[in-house]
Design an enzyme around this catalytic site. Sequence first.
Site, PDB file in Angstrom:
ATOM      1  N   ASP A 172       0.845  -1.200   0.000  1.00  0.00           N
ATOM      2  CA  ASP A 172       0.000   0.000   0.000  1.00  0.00           C
ATOM      3  C   ASP A 172       0.876   1.245   0.000  1.00  0.00           C
ATOM      4  OD1 ASP A 172      -2.151  -1.711   0.215  1.00  0.00           O
ATOM      5  OD2 ASP A 172      -2.267  -1.526   2.401  1.00  0.00           O
TER       6      ASP A 172
HETATM    7  N1  URA Z   1      -1.172  -6.015   3.786  1.00  0.00           N
HETATM    8  C1  URA Z   1      -1.689  -4.761   3.814  1.00  0.00           C
HETATM    9  O1  URA Z   1      -2.727  -4.508   4.396  1.00  0.00           O
HETATM   10  N2  URA Z   1      -1.019  -3.806   3.173  1.00  0.00           N
HETATM   11  C2  URA Z   1       0.165  -4.002   2.533  1.00  0.00           C
HETATM   12  O2  URA Z   1       0.732  -3.071   1.980  1.00  0.00           O
HETATM   13  C3  URA Z   1       0.670  -5.324   2.524  1.00  0.00           C
HETATM   14  C4  URA Z   1      -0.018  -6.317   3.152  1.00  0.00           C
END
Ligand code: URA
Length: 235
Positions: A103
Amino acid sequence: MRLDKFLAEVGLGSRKEVKQLIKKGQISVNQQIEKSDKKQVEPEKDQIAFQGETLHYQEFYYYLLHKPAGVVSATEDSRDRTVLDLFTPADYRSDLFPVGRLDKDTEGLLLITNDGKLAHELLSPKKHVEKEYFAKVAGVMTVEDQQRFVEGILLDGEKTLPAELLIDETTADSSEVRIILHEGKFHQVKRMVKACGKEVTYLKRIRMGSLELPSELVKGNYRVVTAEEIASLKG
Ligand code: URA
């Protein structure tokens, strides 16, 4: 292989750009200036140079990036900076891409490569390659939550594969945990924690299979992944 193709493949520029370099007499083949972009070369045998510096042919490139928050795991984006914007012009190639996504607000280990086959292997849920995350959580993670992670949690009607929740520290209202997943569903860590009634406030990926985020690698920097590391990643 044609000379212009070779030059584009070593990352000197687009096919159009390298044709210009050839025209300008900046490319030599076996110490002779070569002005034909159609010249046939043998990458393993011929010595090909740009402004006198020998170019080395390499098919696959692998980098381990310490992704900072605020950049997106994409190759192009009209609004945000991407992980590829962190690459120097010397290392940048248009065929590089991140293996999976973190993310925008997640930090940590991201493999960047042009090896589609390896990326597919690492991301396939069938291969069960472990992805380990460190998370700070608002709320206290419990033994019951650990059990839910092992049993699998329903996310949009689909059950997650067994995952591990390791509780490193708790205070009266917060926790620091490590979470080990064998797949990569959208926002998976955040949604699994949310399903337990708590919220991730900070997230960092610290490991993918045998590849760990080096403690000395500064956020925003990357380093080459060695051939040995790639071999052990492939298992
Ligand atoms: N899980 C998440 O919620 N976000 C990420 O960036 C990676 C794994």
